[in-house]
Design a protein around this motif. Sequence first.
Motif, PDB file in Angstrom:
ATOM      1  N   UNK A 173       0.821  -1.215   0.000  1.00  0.00           N
ATOM      2  CA  UNK A 173       0.000   0.000   0.000  1.00  0.00           C
ATOM      3  C   UNK A 173       0.850   1.258   0.000  1.00  0.00           C
ATOM      4  N   UNK A 174       1.943   1.241   0.745  1.00  0.00           N
ATOM      5  CA  UNK A 174       2.851   2.389   0.761  1.00  0.00           C
ATOM      6  C   UNK A 174       3.355   2.667  -0.655  1.00  0.00           C
ATOM      7  N   UNK A 175       3.764   1.613  -1.363  1.00  0.00           N
ATOM      8  CA  UNK A 175       4.217   1.786  -2.737  1.00  0.00           C
ATOM      9  C   UNK A 175       3.131   2.322  -3.643  1.00  0.00           C
ATOM     10  N   UNK A 176       1.915   1.828  -3.468  1.00  0.00           N
ATOM     11  CA  UNK A 176       0.820   2.282  -4.323  1.00  0.00           C
ATOM     12  C   UNK A 176       0.436   3.732  -4.044  1.00  0.00           C
ATOM     13  N   UNK A 177       0.463   4.122  -2.780  1.00  0.00           N
ATOM     14  CA  UNK A 177       0.142   5.516  -2.457  1.00  0.00           C
ATOM     15  C   UNK A 177       1.161   6.452  -3.104  1.00  0.00           C
ATOM     16  N   UNK A 178       2.445   6.099  -3.019  1.00  0.00           N
ATOM     17  CA  UNK A 178       3.465   6.930  -3.654  1.00  0.00           C
ATOM     18  C   UNK A 178       3.239   7.012  -5.160  1.00  0.00           C
ATOM     19  N   UNK A 179       2.863   5.901  -5.782  1.00  0.00           N
ATOM     20  CA  UNK A 179       2.658   5.873  -7.234  1.00  0.00           C
ATOM     21  C   UNK A 179       1.466   6.720  -7.672  1.00  0.00           C
ATOM     22  N   UNK A 180       0.514   6.961  -6.791  1.00  0.00           N
ATOM     23  CA  UNK A 180      -0.585   7.854  -7.130  1.00  0.00           C
ATOM     24  C   UNK A 180      -0.057   9.243  -7.493  1.00  0.00           C
ATOM     25  N   UNK A 181       1.045   9.642  -6.883  1.00  0.00           N
ATOM     26  CA  UNK A 181       1.650  10.942  -7.149  1.00  0.00           C
ATOM     27  C   UNK A 181       2.694  10.842  -8.250  1.00  0.00           C
ATOM     28  N   UNK A 182       3.642   9.916  -8.095  1.00  0.00           N
ATOM     29  CA  UNK A 182       4.771   9.820  -9.020  1.00  0.00           C
ATOM     30  C   UNK A 182       4.295   9.472 -10.429  1.00  0.00           C
ATOM     31  N   UNK A 183       3.406   8.496 -10.552  1.00  0.00           N
ATOM     32  CA  UNK A 183       2.977   8.067 -11.884  1.00  0.00           C
ATOM     33  C   UNK A 183       2.092   9.103 -12.563  1.00  0.00           C
ATOM     34  N   UNK A 184       1.338   9.859 -11.782  1.00  0.00           N
ATOM     35  CA  UNK A 184       0.577  10.960 -12.388  1.00  0.00           C
ATOM     36  C   UNK A 184       1.537  12.008 -12.938  1.00  0.00           C
ATOM     37  N   UNK A 185       2.595  12.306 -12.186  1.00  0.00           N
ATOM     38  CA  UNK A 185       3.592  13.275 -12.654  1.00  0.00           C
ATOM     39  C   UNK A 185       4.282  12.793 -13.926  1.00  0.00           C
ATOM     40  N   UNK A 186       4.448  11.489 -14.063  1.00  0.00           N
ATOM     41  CA  UNK A 186       5.136  10.933 -15.230  1.00  0.00           C
ATOM     42  C   UNK A 186       4.191  10.687 -16.409  1.00  0.00           C
ATOM     43  N   UNK A 187       2.910  10.956 -16.219  1.00  0.00           N
ATOM     44  CA  UNK A 187       1.952  10.784 -17.299  1.00  0.00           C
ATOM     45  C   UNK A 187       1.441   9.380 -17.471  1.00  0.00           C
ATOM     46  N   UNK A 188       1.656   8.515 -16.477  1.00  0.00           N
ATOM     47  CA  UNK A 188       1.187   7.133 -16.558  1.00  0.00           C
ATOM     48  C   UNK A 188      -0.253   6.983 -16.072  1.00  0.00           C
TER      49      UNK A 188
END
Length: 216
Positions: A173-188
């Motif tokens: 879950x920690x990884x997924x929460x971070x990806x909500x921000x990082x992957x949006x910034x990367x356009x994923x």
Amino acid sequence: MESHGPVDARARELARILWDHLVLADPLSKADVILALGCHDTRVAVHAARLWHEGRAPLLVVSGGRGKITSGWTETEARVFARVAREHGVPERALVLEETAANTGENITATRRLLDARGVEVRSGILVAKPYMTRRSLATARCQWAGVEWTVAAPEIGFDAYGDDERRFIELMVGDLQRMVVYADRGFQVPMPVPAAAWAAYEELVRLGYDRHVIR
């Protein structure tokens, strides 16, 4: 499941904050396809089969090669999910296997290519994922397969009953929460803002060492 050590009350409290943000439950209507996102949790396949039996869509796609948790499996996630779906009464004619995806984005893009090649028109779809993957799955699908009306569903399991390897569950879950921000910034993914309380819980869990799946 492998154990990674005990979880204390504070970590559990913080993890519940992440769960409350990450879990979505959309009202469902009929769709062109049900897409079960492969993972280590076969309850996702069971729930996808249930939705097929409810008549939510005529086609059930099970997508997944091997990911970070299933890399040691002898079969692809798709094959495992398909077997579970068959055991729960989904006929072969209704099943499509996509066996290459290694992450959520590839679940979407590889399924899109596969169905395009088969001439299957998709205007609406139901994503089926682990509960805490629902929000990120929806954000990914809306970006990677825009133009489709997506909704999302998950096995009806609460936080306290979810996993028997509690530490791994929290780390994911920690990884997924971070990806909500990082992957949006990367356009994923399409942006879905993370509340301040959820981000603060994420940061504290990282400081406490629940960082196995954090992007460095």
